[in-house]
Design a protein around this motif. Structure first.
Motif, mmCIF file in Angstrom:
data_model
loop_
_atom_site.group_PDB
_atom_site.id
_atom_site.type_symbol
_atom_site.label_atom_id
_atom_site.label_comp_id
_atom_site.label_asym_id
_atom_site.label_seq_id
_atom_site.Cartn_x
_atom_site.Cartn_y
_atom_site.Cartn_z
ATOM 1 N N ARG A 69 0.818 -1.215 0.000
ATOM 2 C CA ARG A 69 0.000 0.000 0.000
ATOM 3 C C ARG A 69 0.852 1.265 0.000
ATOM 4 N NH1 ARG A 69 -2.840 -4.709 1.460
ATOM 5 N NH2 ARG A 69 -5.088 -4.346 1.320
ATOM 6 N N ARG A 70 2.109 1.160 -0.359
ATOM 7 C CA ARG A 70 2.997 2.325 -0.292
ATOM 8 C C ARG A 70 2.518 3.454 -1.201
ATOM 9 N NH1 ARG A 70 5.166 -1.739 -3.232
ATOM 10 N NH2 ARG A 70 6.104 -1.287 -5.273
ATOM 11 N N HIS A 71 1.912 3.122 -2.340
ATOM 12 C CA HIS A 71 1.423 4.167 -3.240
ATOM 13 C C HIS A 71 0.221 4.885 -2.622
ATOM 14 C CE1 HIS A 71 4.198 2.760 -6.248
ATOM 15 N NE2 HIS A 71 3.654 1.553 -6.249
ATOM 16 N N PHE A 72 -0.611 4.135 -1.913
ATOM 17 C CA PHE A 72 -1.735 4.763 -1.212
ATOM 18 C C PHE A 72 -1.225 5.702 -0.134
ATOM 19 C CE2 PHE A 72 -4.165 4.476 2.796
ATOM 20 C CZ PHE A 72 -5.274 5.220 2.437
ATOM 21 N N ILE A 73 -0.185 5.304 0.594
ATOM 22 C CA ILE A 73 0.361 6.126 1.682
ATOM 23 C C ILE A 73 0.876 7.450 1.137
ATOM 24 C CG2 ILE A 73 2.195 6.258 3.409
ATOM 25 C CD1 ILE A 73 1.899 3.243 3.809
ATOM 26 N N THR A 74 1.652 7.390 0.063
ATOM 27 C CA THR A 74 2.206 8.625 -0.502
ATOM 28 C C THR A 74 1.118 9.492 -1.140
ATOM 29 O OG1 THR A 74 2.724 7.417 -2.547
ATOM 30 C CG2 THR A 74 4.461 7.580 -0.888
ATOM 31 N N THR A 75 0.162 8.867 -1.815
ATOM 32 C CA THR A 75 -0.907 9.631 -2.453
ATOM 33 C C THR A 75 -1.808 10.289 -1.412
ATOM 34 O OG1 THR A 75 -0.890 8.117 -4.347
ATOM 35 C CG2 THR A 75 -2.821 9.522 -4.085
ATOM 36 N N PHE A 76 -2.118 9.550 -0.351
ATOM 37 C CA PHE A 76 -2.959 10.096 0.714
ATOM 38 C C PHE A 76 -2.267 11.275 1.391
ATOM 39 C CE2 PHE A 76 -4.745 10.090 5.052
ATOM 40 C CZ PHE A 76 -6.104 10.124 4.756
ATOM 41 N N ALA A 77 -0.948 11.154 1.621
ATOM 42 C CA ALA A 77 -0.196 12.244 2.245
ATOM 43 C C ALA A 77 -0.205 13.488 1.362
ATOM 44 C CB ALA A 77 1.236 11.796 2.516
ATOM 45 N N THR A 78 0.028 13.311 0.073
ATOM 46 C CA THR A 78 0.048 14.448 -0.848
ATOM 47 C C THR A 78 -1.320 15.109 -0.952
ATOM 48 O OG1 THR A 78 1.801 13.354 -2.127
ATOM 49 C CG2 THR A 78 0.625 15.165 -3.188
ATOM 50 N N ALA A 79 -2.377 14.276 -0.983
ATOM 51 C CA ALA A 79 -3.734 14.828 -1.070
ATOM 52 C C ALA A 79 -4.081 15.636 0.179
ATOM 53 C CB ALA A 79 -4.742 13.694 -1.254
ATOM 54 N N LYS A 80 -3.691 15.136 1.355
ATOM 55 C CA LYS A 80 -3.954 15.865 2.591
ATOM 56 C C LYS A 80 -3.179 17.183 2.617
ATOM 57 C CE LYS A 80 -5.769 14.481 5.945
ATOM 58 N NZ LYS A 80 -7.136 14.675 6.495
ATOM 59 N N LEU A 81 -1.950 17.147 2.128
ATOM 60 C CA LEU A 81 -1.148 18.370 2.106
ATOM 61 C C LEU A 81 -1.744 19.399 1.155
ATOM 62 C CD1 LEU A 81 1.496 19.749 3.072
ATOM 63 C CD2 LEU A 81 2.600 18.766 1.049
ATOM 64 N N THR A 82 -2.218 18.946 0.005
ATOM 65 C CA THR A 82 -2.777 19.854 -0.995
ATOM 66 C C THR A 82 -4.074 20.494 -0.510
ATOM 67 O OG1 THR A 82 -1.799 18.511 -2.758
ATOM 68 C CG2 THR A 82 -3.551 20.044 -3.380
ATOM 69 N N SER A 83 -4.892 19.689 0.191
ATOM 70 C CA SER A 83 -6.195 20.194 0.628
ATOM 71 C C SER A 83 -6.127 20.976 1.942
ATOM 72 C CB SER A 83 -7.168 19.023 0.810
ATOM 73 O OG SER A 83 -6.708 18.144 1.839
ATOM 74 N N GLN A 84 -4.976 20.950 2.607
ATOM 75 C CA GLN A 84 -4.873 21.568 3.922
ATOM 76 C C GLN A 84 -5.187 23.052 3.892
ATOM 77 O OE1 GLN A 84 -1.145 20.794 5.853
ATOM 78 N NE2 GLN A 84 -1.693 21.872 7.727
ATOM 79 N N TYR A 85 -4.688 23.752 2.876
ATOM 80 C CA TYR A 85 -4.908 25.193 2.772
ATOM 81 C C TYR A 85 -5.701 25.548 1.516
ATOM 82 C CZ TYR A 85 -1.169 25.259 6.265
ATOM 83 O OH TYR A 85 -0.397 25.039 7.384
#
Length: 307
Positions: A49-65
């Motif tokens: 699930r490493r691709h899910f982990i990195t994608t989820f992290a990037t999506a959270k960072l993008t949506s944060q602000y």
């Protein structure tokens, strides 16, 4: 005359003994739903699930602000504004900058590195409890959530480090070979942050009130980690402080990762200001918390999202 025939009551046959349900399930290859996998299997599931982990992290960072007008600029502005506030309160009003050369690079480095640690604790506390819908709807290794949130904080730190480099250059701290030491230091700190995030994720999943308590704990931890002042200089001026207290303050992980990054990036921060065996402490804290936190989180894998 009619003859009355007495009814006969036949004894029903004895029921066959029921087969043990566990043995029946095992014979047909059935397993308990949501059962905890073995530790090697769990590591393999996380890797898949490493691709899910990195994608989820990037999506959270993008949506944060995403709702803010300045958008992703706040990734740099937030720690910078914190540094300005700390400089005014501690550097100017309390005069903690006295005796600390290059105080602004000293302070900003401490604020940025500390923010990475404290944010990992905060997001880890809500990693499971704040994503209950996802946890209950899908089957995946739950450690993916705290690990992805720590990765999000690491990505945000990279933005902050770009601003830090500009500040260092602006105050005469030019790039040198010593800056390479920041890479292994950040790697060890990331291990530590991932481990403590896993620990807090399990605690927060069982006791949501932990999330309300953590800001007070991290604030005390920040004050004892030398973010705004030099722990060595502060303790050296008080001879009544026991030696073991001084060593505990200098060798605790919050101070170790801040000081080793200052040593790597700031010319005036010398090796004599570091605690003894600092690289062993740097790696040791990271491995201890990552391995211990991973096993601690894994042992409760089947309980997340229930109740």
């Amino acid at each position: 005359m009619s003859q009355t025939i007495a009814p006969t009551h036949a004894t029903p046959p004895a029921p066959e003994p029921e087969e043990d349900l566990a043995a029946l399930a095992a014979r047909h290859g059935l397993t308990v739903s949501g059962a905890r996998p073995t530790l090697p299997q769990y590591v393999g599931q996380l890797w898949s699930r490493r691709h899910f982990i990195t994608t989820f992290a990037t999506a959270k960072l993008t949506s944060q602000y995403s709702q803010a007008k300045l958008g992703q600029i706040w990734q740099i502005m937030t720690p910078l504004l914190n540094a300005v506030v700390y400089f005014f309160i501690f550097g100017v009003l309390l005069d903690t900058k006295r005796g600390v050369p290059d105080y602004i690079p000293f302070l900003v480095t401490g604020v940025f590195i500390w923010t990475y640690t404290s944010s990992s604790v905060t997001v880890g506390t809500r990693a499971i409890s704040g994503n209950q819908g996802l946890v209950r709807a899908l089957h995946f290794p739950r450690a993916s959530l705290p690990l992805s949130l720590v990765l999000q904080q690491l990505q945000q730190l990279f933005f902050s480090m770009c601003a830090l480099v500009l500040i260092l250059v602006g105050f005469g701290q030019y790039p040198r070979f010593h800056w390479v030491l920041a890479i292994p230091a950040l790697f060890c700190q990331s291990l530590f942050c991932a481990g403590i995030s896993l620990i807090m994720a399990r605690l927060g999943a069982k006791t949501p009130d932990v999330a309300q308590l953590m800001p007070f704990i991290t604030r005390v931890w920040m004050y004892t980690s030398g973010v705004m002042w030099s722990v060595q200089k502060l303790t050296s001026g008080h001879q009544d402080i026991p030696h073991w207290v001084v060593m505990a303050l200098r060798c605790q992980p919050g101070a170790v990762y801040i000081d080793i990054m200052r040593y790597a990036l700031i010319d005036s921060f010398h090796g004599s200001q570091l605690p003894p065996h600092v690289w062993a402490l740097c790696l040791g804290w990271g491995l201890l918390f990552f391995c211990g936190g991973f096993v601690y989180f894994w042992r409760a894998e089947e309980s997340y999202g229930r109740g």
